[in-house]
Design a protein around this motif. Structure first.
Motif, PDB file in Angstrom:
ATOM      1  N   CYS A   1      82.629  92.449  11.477  1.00  0.00           N
ATOM      2  CA  CYS A   1      81.993  92.845  12.727  1.00  0.00           C
ATOM      3  C   CYS A   1      82.983  93.385  13.736  1.00  0.00           C
ATOM      4  CB  CYS A   1      81.122  91.741  13.332  1.00  0.00           C
ATOM      5  SG  CYS A   1      81.974  90.403  14.118  1.00  0.00           S
TER       6      CYS A   1
ATOM      7  N   HIS B   1      79.938  84.238  16.957  1.00  0.00           N
ATOM      8  CA  HIS B   1      81.124  84.987  16.527  1.00  0.00           C
ATOM      9  C   HIS B   1      82.305  84.496  17.354  1.00  0.00           C
ATOM     10  CE1 HIS B   1      78.830  88.116  14.308  1.00  0.00           C
ATOM     11  NE2 HIS B   1      77.897  87.848  15.209  1.00  0.00           N
TER      12      HIS B   1
ATOM     13  N   HIS C   1      88.675  84.979  12.686  1.00  0.00           N
ATOM     14  CA  HIS C   1      87.299  85.212  13.112  1.00  0.00           C
ATOM     15  C   HIS C   1      86.385  84.336  12.260  1.00  0.00           C
ATOM     16  CE1 HIS C   1      84.146  87.582  15.043  1.00  0.00           C
ATOM     17  NE2 HIS C   1      83.499  87.475  13.902  1.00  0.00           N
TER      18      HIS C   1
ATOM     19  N   MET D   1      82.303  82.834  11.918  1.00  0.00           N
ATOM     20  CA  MET D   1      80.973  83.103  12.440  1.00  0.00           C
ATOM     21  C   MET D   1      79.867  82.334  11.726  1.00  0.00           C
ATOM     22  SD  MET D   1      81.406  87.073  11.345  1.00  0.00           S
ATOM     23  CE  MET D   1      79.706  87.566  11.348  1.00  0.00           C
TER      24      MET D   1
HETATM   25 CU   LIG Z   1      81.548  87.795  13.638  1.00  0.00          CU
END
Ligand SMILES: [Cu+2]
Length: 137
Positions: free
Chosen positions: A21, A119, A126, A128
């Protein structure tokens, strides 16, 4: 045979690129002095876990790293998608409540099932996690 594997490889790359993302601003500088090697742990809590239309839901994200609270994550955003209704899709930053907690209060005005994804970006990491929320009339 070989061509097939290359093709699968390309698909995997695309999937990973999408899953990351990316897009929303770069990370400037990776703070190597903050023990970035330890994996980031993100706990997503919905309170209540099942809601009624018009009722306030507290979406809480607890960010920890090696049992320590992370109160300066670079970015904590809550993505809300309604199942079967692509017109309901938003991504809102959560408020830093201190002590590794990030909170977003949200009132849902339509019954249905919502996918809630937090997120969390901290340095190069990262994470999520997603939870689903049922909102009834
Ligand atoms: Cu994310």
């Amino acid at each position: 045979m070989k061509k097939k594997y290359v093709f699968i490889g390309i698909i995997l790359l695309v999937v990973f690129a999408l899953a990351g993302c990316g897009g929303s601003g770069g990370h400037d500088g990776m703070n190597m002095d903050e023990g970035m090697m330890e994996p980031l742990k993100v706990d997503l809590t919905l309170n209540p876990e099942q809601a009624k239309v018009g009722e306030k839901v507290s979406i809480e994200v607890l960010v920890t790293q090696k049992d320590q609270k992370v109160d300066k994550a670079d970015e904590v955003e809550i993505e809300i998608i309604k199942d079967g209704d692509s017109s309901v899709h938003e991504k809102v930053p959560a408020e830093n409540a201190g002590d590794g907690k990030y909170v977003l209060e949200k009132t849902f005005d339509g019954a249905g099932t919502y996918k809630i994804t937090s997120h969390v970006t901290y340095g190069p990491q990262h994470t999520m996690p997603t939870k689903s929320l049922t909102v009834s009339e």
